[in-house]
Design an enzyme around this catalytic site. Sequence first.
Site, mmCIF file in Angstrom:
data_model
loop_
_atom_site.group_PDB
_atom_site.id
_atom_site.type_symbol
_atom_site.label_atom_id
_atom_site.label_comp_id
_atom_site.label_asym_id
_atom_site.label_seq_id
_atom_site.Cartn_x
_atom_site.Cartn_y
_atom_site.Cartn_z
ATOM 1 N N GLU A 199 3.586 -5.450 7.669
ATOM 2 C CA GLU A 199 2.885 -4.323 8.285
ATOM 3 C C GLU A 199 3.276 -4.114 9.743
ATOM 4 O OE1 GLU A 199 0.132 -5.650 4.938
ATOM 5 O OE2 GLU A 199 1.447 -6.611 6.408
ATOM 6 N N ALA A 251 0.852 -1.182 0.000
ATOM 7 C CA ALA A 251 0.000 0.000 0.000
ATOM 8 C C ALA A 251 0.893 1.240 0.000
ATOM 9 C CB ALA A 251 -0.916 -0.010 1.219
ATOM 10 N N GLU A 307 -1.447 -9.231 -0.580
ATOM 11 C CA GLU A 307 -2.893 -9.397 -0.424
ATOM 12 C C GLU A 307 -3.585 -9.410 -1.789
ATOM 13 O OE1 GLU A 307 -3.852 -7.446 3.891
ATOM 14 O OE2 GLU A 307 -2.818 -6.168 2.426
ATOM 15 N N GLY A 365 -0.044 -4.928 0.930
ATOM 16 C CA GLY A 365 -1.174 -4.924 0.011
ATOM 17 C C GLY A 365 -0.884 -5.631 -1.301
#
Length: 255
Positions: free
Chosen positions: A133, A65, A113, A110
């Site tokens: 994270e 992200a 993911e 992300g």
Amino acid sequence: MTWETVDLTHDEAVATLTVDRPEALNSLNVETLEAIEEALEEAERESVRALVVTGAGEKAFVAGADISYMAELGSQEAQEYAELGHGVMDAIEAFPAPAVAAINGYAFGGGLELAMACDLRVAEEGALVGQPEIDLGVVPGFGGTQRLPELVGDEYARRLIYTGERIDAETAHEHGLVGEVVEDAKSRASELAGELASQPAFALRAAKEAINRSAGGDREGGLAFERRAFAGLAGSHDQREGMAAFLEDREPEFE
């Protein structure tokens, strides 16, 4: 439709969705997540029979992200960001044709993911993946706490999420996180997608839906909790410190 950060191309019955921010290692900002949603809708309208998801350039699939965006988010903004990310991952998981991730480099946070939301994963030799994270003072926010255990098992998923360890493609393959490790992920993913596109479309769609329905236990409850946890950590000392340290290229000092 065209987008600045996402490219969608067609080769007969196969569509390829490319996250195209190589200068930012294809990180997922709001604009990119929204563009992915729109590209998926367009691919569905085109009735493609298989989808390849990959990243532009040679360094990254999706490096994560967008931390420069996340660093100053408040709880409500983080909740909205998590909702957007979850919407994208859910849309890929529910896409009415198989999706193949071509992991052509870094796939962190992300990015991993995004790959896990796909049906199948092909990783390139030299690729690195992980859910780091925890190093930023947060938790996975786009479905990682639920999808990773389903793929690698509870124990190993906890190790990866708790420690933030990055693993190479071969290790990911050993633990079932990716199905193949190849020299050219994009080429192999396109080949595999072509094979899938030749299968009976309705049967393949039914098989995907049946597998999705049986996966996990209370997935929706787990995903909802993850969104709340991700949002609740926004603005905490460790979140601010972890992301500032990342942006400043230094070691964080957590509480």
